[in-house]
Design a protein around this motif. Structure first.
Motif, PDB file in Angstrom:
ATOM      1  N   LEU A 163       8.360  -4.722  11.742  1.00 35.37           N
ATOM      2  CA  LEU A 163       8.140  -4.744  10.293  1.00 35.37           C
ATOM      3  C   LEU A 163       8.837  -3.554   9.625  1.00 35.37           C
ATOM      4  O   LEU A 163       9.519  -3.701   8.603  1.00 35.37           O
ATOM      5  CB  LEU A 163       6.636  -4.694  10.032  1.00 35.37           C
ATOM      6  CG  LEU A 163       6.191  -4.845   8.603  1.00 35.37           C
ATOM      7  CD1 LEU A 163       6.487  -6.247   8.110  1.00 35.37           C
ATOM      8  CD2 LEU A 163       4.685  -4.583   8.492  1.00 35.37           C
ATOM      9  N   ARG A 164       8.693  -2.372  10.240  1.00 33.87           N
ATOM     10  CA  ARG A 164       9.323  -1.171   9.671  1.00 33.87           C
ATOM     11  C   ARG A 164      10.849  -1.328   9.684  1.00 33.87           C
ATOM     12  O   ARG A 164      11.530  -1.029   8.718  1.00 33.87           O
ATOM     13  CB  ARG A 164       8.895   0.050  10.496  1.00 33.87           C
ATOM     14  CG  ARG A 164       9.049   1.357   9.762  1.00 33.87           C
ATOM     15  CD  ARG A 164       8.523   2.518  10.564  1.00 33.87           C
ATOM     16  NE  ARG A 164       9.102   2.593  11.885  1.00 33.87           N
ATOM     17  CZ  ARG A 164       8.418   2.707  13.015  1.00 33.87           C
ATOM     18  NH1 ARG A 164       7.109   2.743  12.975  1.00 33.87           N
ATOM     19  NH2 ARG A 164       9.014   2.782  14.186  1.00 33.87           N
ATOM     20  N   LEU A 210       5.175 -12.304   2.680  1.00 31.11           N
ATOM     21  CA  LEU A 210       5.026 -10.900   2.276  1.00 31.11           C
ATOM     22  C   LEU A 210       3.553 -10.572   2.046  1.00 31.11           C
ATOM     23  O   LEU A 210       3.062  -9.512   2.443  1.00 31.11           O
ATOM     24  CB  LEU A 210       5.821 -10.622   0.991  1.00 31.11           C
ATOM     25  CG  LEU A 210       7.351 -10.614   1.119  1.00 31.11           C
ATOM     26  CD1 LEU A 210       8.007 -10.378  -0.231  1.00 31.11           C
ATOM     27  CD2 LEU A 210       7.818  -9.559   2.116  1.00 31.11           C
ATOM     28  N   SER A 211       2.829 -11.493   1.406  1.00 28.90           N
ATOM     29  CA  SER A 211       1.396 -11.258   1.154  1.00 28.90           C
ATOM     30  C   SER A 211       0.635 -11.180   2.470  1.00 28.90           C
ATOM     31  O   SER A 211      -0.272 -10.351   2.637  1.00 28.90           O
ATOM     32  CB  SER A 211       0.793 -12.408   0.328  1.00 28.90           C
ATOM     33  OG  SER A 211       1.540 -12.607  -0.835  1.00 28.90           O
ATOM     34  N   SER A 214       1.850 -10.189   5.264  1.00 27.94           N
ATOM     35  CA  SER A 214       2.207  -8.914   5.884  1.00 27.94           C
ATOM     36  C   SER A 214       1.306  -7.796   5.340  1.00 27.94           C
ATOM     37  O   SER A 214       0.808  -6.956   6.090  1.00 27.94           O
ATOM     38  CB  SER A 214       3.679  -8.607   5.595  1.00 27.94           C
ATOM     39  OG  SER A 214       3.969  -7.289   5.905  1.00 27.94           O
ATOM     40  N   VAL A 215       1.086  -7.813   4.022  1.00 27.89           N
ATOM     41  CA  VAL A 215       0.211  -6.788   3.430  1.00 27.89           C
ATOM     42  C   VAL A 215      -1.214  -6.954   3.955  1.00 27.89           C
ATOM     43  O   VAL A 215      -1.875  -5.975   4.339  1.00 27.89           O
ATOM     44  CB  VAL A 215       0.232  -6.889   1.884  1.00 27.89           C
ATOM     45  CG1 VAL A 215      -0.822  -5.983   1.274  1.00 27.89           C
ATOM     46  CG2 VAL A 215       1.606  -6.530   1.345  1.00 27.89           C
ATOM     47  N   SER A 216      -1.712  -8.200   4.007  1.00 32.00           N
ATOM     48  CA  SER A 216      -3.086  -8.416   4.489  1.00 32.00           C
ATOM     49  C   SER A 216      -3.228  -7.958   5.935  1.00 32.00           C
ATOM     50  O   SER A 216      -4.233  -7.395   6.333  1.00 32.00           O
ATOM     51  CB  SER A 216      -3.466  -9.903   4.456  1.00 32.00           C
ATOM     52  OG  SER A 216      -3.322 -10.409   3.178  1.00 32.00           O
ATOM     53  N   GLU A 217      -2.210  -8.196   6.707  1.00 30.90           N
ATOM     54  CA  GLU A 217      -2.287  -7.942   8.149  1.00 30.90           C
ATOM     55  C   GLU A 217      -2.021  -6.476   8.492  1.00 30.90           C
ATOM     56  O   GLU A 217      -2.714  -5.882   9.298  1.00 30.90           O
ATOM     57  CB  GLU A 217      -1.225  -8.822   8.811  1.00 30.90           C
ATOM     58  CG  GLU A 217      -1.157  -8.731  10.277  1.00 30.90           C
ATOM     59  CD  GLU A 217      -2.037  -9.757  10.965  1.00 30.90           C
ATOM     60  OE1 GLU A 217      -2.244  -9.577  12.136  1.00 30.90           O
ATOM     61  OE2 GLU A 217      -2.507 -10.712  10.318  1.00 30.90           O
ATOM     62  N   ARG A 274       2.541   0.155   5.544  1.00 30.98           N
ATOM     63  CA  ARG A 274       3.586  -0.338   6.451  1.00 30.98           C
ATOM     64  C   ARG A 274       4.459  -1.416   5.814  1.00 30.98           C
ATOM     65  O   ARG A 274       5.566  -1.672   6.269  1.00 30.98           O
ATOM     66  CB  ARG A 274       2.946  -0.902   7.721  1.00 30.98           C
ATOM     67  CG  ARG A 274       2.251   0.166   8.531  1.00 30.98           C
ATOM     68  CD  ARG A 274       1.935  -0.307   9.917  1.00 30.98           C
ATOM     69  NE  ARG A 274       1.387   0.769  10.697  1.00 30.98           N
ATOM     70  CZ  ARG A 274       0.100   1.048  10.790  1.00 30.98           C
ATOM     71  NH1 ARG A 274      -0.772   0.285  10.165  1.00 30.98           N
ATOM     72  NH2 ARG A 274      -0.329   2.060  11.502  1.00 30.98           N
ATOM     73  N   SER A 275       3.921  -2.086   4.803  1.00 35.18           N
ATOM     74  CA  SER A 275       4.670  -3.223   4.232  1.00 35.18           C
ATOM     75  C   SER A 275       5.424  -2.852   2.958  1.00 35.18           C
ATOM     76  O   SER A 275       6.194  -3.659   2.444  1.00 35.18           O
ATOM     77  CB  SER A 275       3.701  -4.362   3.897  1.00 35.18           C
ATOM     78  OG  SER A 275       2.884  -4.664   4.986  1.00 35.18           O
ATOM     79  N   GLU A 276       5.179  -1.638   2.431  1.00 30.24           N
ATOM     80  CA  GLU A 276       5.689  -1.293   1.097  1.00 30.24           C
ATOM     81  C   GLU A 276       7.192  -1.515   0.944  1.00 30.24           C
ATOM     82  O   GLU A 276       7.646  -2.171  -0.004  1.00 30.24           O
ATOM     83  CB  GLU A 276       5.362   0.174   0.788  1.00 30.24           C
ATOM     84  CG  GLU A 276       5.961   0.637  -0.516  1.00 30.24           C
ATOM     85  CD  GLU A 276       5.733   2.115  -0.762  1.00 30.24           C
ATOM     86  OE1 GLU A 276       4.600   2.474  -1.099  1.00 30.24           O
ATOM     87  OE2 GLU A 276       6.689   2.900  -0.610  1.00 30.24           O
ATOM     88  N   GLU A 277       7.961  -0.984   1.882  1.00 27.39           N
ATOM     89  CA  GLU A 277       9.417  -1.049   1.738  1.00 27.39           C
ATOM     90  C   GLU A 277       9.891  -2.513   1.699  1.00 27.39           C
ATOM     91  O   GLU A 277      10.692  -2.907   0.856  1.00 27.39           O
ATOM     92  CB  GLU A 277      10.070  -0.312   2.907  1.00 27.39           C
ATOM     93  CG  GLU A 277      11.543  -0.075   2.678  1.00 27.39           C
ATOM     94  CD  GLU A 277      12.133   0.924   3.658  1.00 27.39           C
ATOM     95  OE1 GLU A 277      11.567   1.087   4.751  1.00 27.39           O
ATOM     96  OE2 GLU A 277      13.167   1.526   3.308  1.00 27.39           O
ATOM     97  N   LEU A 278       9.322  -3.309   2.614  1.00 29.93           N
ATOM     98  CA  LEU A 278       9.722  -4.712   2.694  1.00 29.93           C
ATOM     99  C   LEU A 278       9.290  -5.478   1.440  1.00 29.93           C
ATOM    100  O   LEU A 278      10.070  -6.226   0.841  1.00 29.93           O
ATOM    101  CB  LEU A 278       9.085  -5.346   3.947  1.00 29.93           C
ATOM    102  CG  LEU A 278       9.394  -6.806   4.188  1.00 29.93           C
ATOM    103  CD1 LEU A 278      10.889  -7.016   4.386  1.00 29.93           C
ATOM    104  CD2 LEU A 278       8.632  -7.324   5.410  1.00 29.93           C
TER     105      LEU A 278
END
Ligand code: FES
Length: 581
Positions: free
Chosen positions: A155-156, A284-285, A287-290, A295-299
């Motif tokens: 993810l990063r 994307l949502s 990813s944020v929940s998980e 960790r998801s901000e950049e993406l």
């Protein structure tokens, strides 16, 4: 085989290793250890080359450096350091010579290389090196590192890759990552590795550096960010949206608002015909929940702004009609979204029939009627999903089955659930039009309409018990028997056999024999929807459609062989152990 407990153990006699020669010994945990005699000094290292597992005893030693005979990686015999990139260091063992015997110090096999292997995975991602990625994941799996930690590295990396290299189509990579992780959770061992390695591979690629984006100077209220993002979305100003989103991230209170705002931008009528806007937002949502915002901000900020500010060309005739119709329905969408759902259901069959006709206005009117009637949203989403599954279950396969279009319909329909959760009713109401447009646009007219409430044709399975039924169906997928596999799945389910078990077994075949990457998002959707749609008369079409899809697009790249090699490597076995013994 040499007995191996922590501490020093005897592994050979000095006389067994000629000067300038080498010898392999096997510890009782199956590790192969290489002993080298360099001018009377004995060195002990792992015999498995860290690159791809070739035995180092078959390599060449010069000046205290062993060079692997396969691809030429070189290692310092004393400390194990590798002199090339793309390769782990070599494990070495302390040596003592006691009365003509060679003793080496071994530690317990407690896993201590997690950080190194996570780094190795990252290196594999940067170089798009499939073997390094699979090897690193197999090693991490052997060390029982949870898949969430493996996913976080991907993810990063993906966030950085999308920020510097990717466009809005990078949503496909997010889809592969998120869905690969979901499918991996259904399995253990080989299948888990195949799913995770496939997810990771999809995120691989170069990732450059760029200057950090500074938040906007104050004063910046949420209202200002909200208004500017909508303007920038209309004006296709991606950097403006991204800077606004990153500024909003300064305040934790804005986190939920950011996803909702992005959703509101991507469902505007001018984005009709971009189904990946909704599917990418769903991933994307998730990813944020998980994995959380940190960790998801950049993406999310990078890809979200690319989706919301993407370029649109001048719409063609049908699309213009669709956009104008959706615009004209704006007041209805506002009212319907503000009102509570009515208690009664709606005519699902009439709705489904309108969606697969040839008239986009009629399709949109059917959506408008559902909104006017105040139908609860969940059953409407069920209908979209089942209509898509039904079309996969019945598409003719003689010429062009339309799998990319049909699976887009399915995954787009399933993504409506995430739109509802993070975007709310108004976003979902608009997303209904986008999904209806996708069905219209595909116009797969060679699939005649079938009412979703209608009972399915009886199936045809030769097997009389569940195990043989699964074997028969999986055999049909492997034999590419797309014409027969549908009736077999129906026959299996008609007999009352376990559908969840069949789904898992079909998933195994898909992962092992196909490479599965193109199927994985659909497989993940069907895992979730099969659970959710219990009791609906069209539910079985989910499995029928998946079986036909898998049988028709199978590529037989033998992912299983690839995974087995990586797993054997992670066990510490050399290629000679694996292939020559
Ligand atoms: S360099 Fe040793 S296996 Fe490739």
């Amino acid at each position: 085989m040499v007995s191996q407990k922590p501490g020093f153990i005897k592994v050979a006699s000095i006389a067994d290793i000629a000067s300038g020669g080498s010898k392999a010994v096997t510890l009782d945990d199956k590790r192969s250890v290489a002993l080298f005699n360099v001018d009377g000094r004995i060195y002990a290292t792992n015999n498995q080359c860290p690159h791809m597992g070739y035995p180092l005893t078959r390599g060449t030693v010069r000046h205290g450096v062993v060079t692997c005979d396969w691809h030429g990686r070189s290692f310092d015999l004393e400390g194990g350091g590798c002199f090339m990139t793309g390769c782990d260091d070599l494990e070495t063992f302390p040596v003592e010579l006691r009365n003509g015997e060679v003793w080496i110090g071994v530690e317990s096999r407690e896993y201590k290389r997690k950080d190194k292997h996570l780094r190795l995975l990252w290196e594999g991602l940067l170089r798009s090196d499939e073997w390094t990625i699979a090897k690193a994941i197999a090693l991490l799996q052997a060390g029982e590192v949870p898949e969430s930690e493996i996913a976080q590295v991907c993810l990063r990396h993906l966030g950085r890759h999308v920020t510097t290299e990717g466009g809005p189509d990078a949503g496909l990579k997010v889809s592969s990552l998120i869905n690969g992780i979901k499918v991996a959770r259904q399995y253990r061992g080989e299948e888990k590795l195949i799913a995770l390695a496939g997810a990771a591979r999809a995120t691989a690629g170069e990732a450059g550096q760029r200057k950090p984006i500074k938040p906007l100077p104050p004063p910046v209220t949420w209202e200002k960010i909200d208004a500017l993002c909508r303007v920038f979305s209309r004006d296709r100003m991606v950097p403006g949206i991204e800077r606004c989103l990153l500024t909003a991230r300064q305040n934790e209170e804005n986190n939920d608002r950011i996803l909702k705002l992005l959703y509101e931008c991507v469902v505007e009528d001018h984005f009709l015909g971009f189904p990946d806007n909704l599917t990418s937002m769903a991933y994307l949502s998730q990813s944020v929940s998980e994995f959380g915002w940190e960790r998801s901000e950049e993406l999310v900020c990078s890809l979200g702004s690319k989706l919301a500010g993407r370029r649109r060309s001048e719409p063609q005739l049908f699309l213009r009609v669709a956009i104008d119709t959706m615009k004209s329905l704006a007041p209805l969408i506002d009212t319907a979204s503000a009102e509570p759902a009515a208690a009664q259901g709606y005519d699902e069959d009439a709705f489904a029939q309108a969606l697969v006709g040839t008239d986009v206005k009629k399709a949109f009117e059917a959506v408008a009627d559902v909104l006017k009637a105040g139908a609860p949203f969940e059953p409407v989403i069920d209908s979209f999903v089942l209509l898509a599954a039904d079309r996969m279950a019945r598409t003719p396969v003689n010429v062009n089955s339309g799998w990319p279009e049909l699976t887009t319909e399915l995954n787009l329909s399933a993504s409506l659930r995430t739109a509802y959760k993070h975007g709310g009713k108004k976003v979902t109401a608009k997303a209904f039009f986008h999904t209806a447009y996708q069905f219209f646009q595909d116009r797969w007219l060679n699939i005649p309409f079938r009412a979703l409430s209608q009972a399915l044709e009886p199936g045809k399975l030769e097997a009389t018990d569940e195990d043989s039924g699964i074997a028969e169906i999986c055999g049909s997928i492997q034999a590419l028997s797309v014409h027969n596999v549908g009736p077999k799945v129906r026959g299996y389910l008609d007999a009352g056999f376990n559908g969840e078990r069949l789904l898992h077994e079909m998933g195994r075949v898909i992962l092992k024999d196909d490479t599965g990457q193109s199927i994985v998002p659909t497989l993940a959707s069907i895992f979730e929807e099969w659970e959710r749609l219990k009791g609906h008369p069209a539910r079985n079409q989910l499995l029928v459609g998946l079986a036909r899809y898998a049988a028709d697009v199978r590529r037989n790249k033998n992912s299983q062989g690839f995974a087995q090699t990586a797993l054997r490597f992670a066990e510490g076995r050399t290629t000679v152990d694996v292939y020559e013994k």
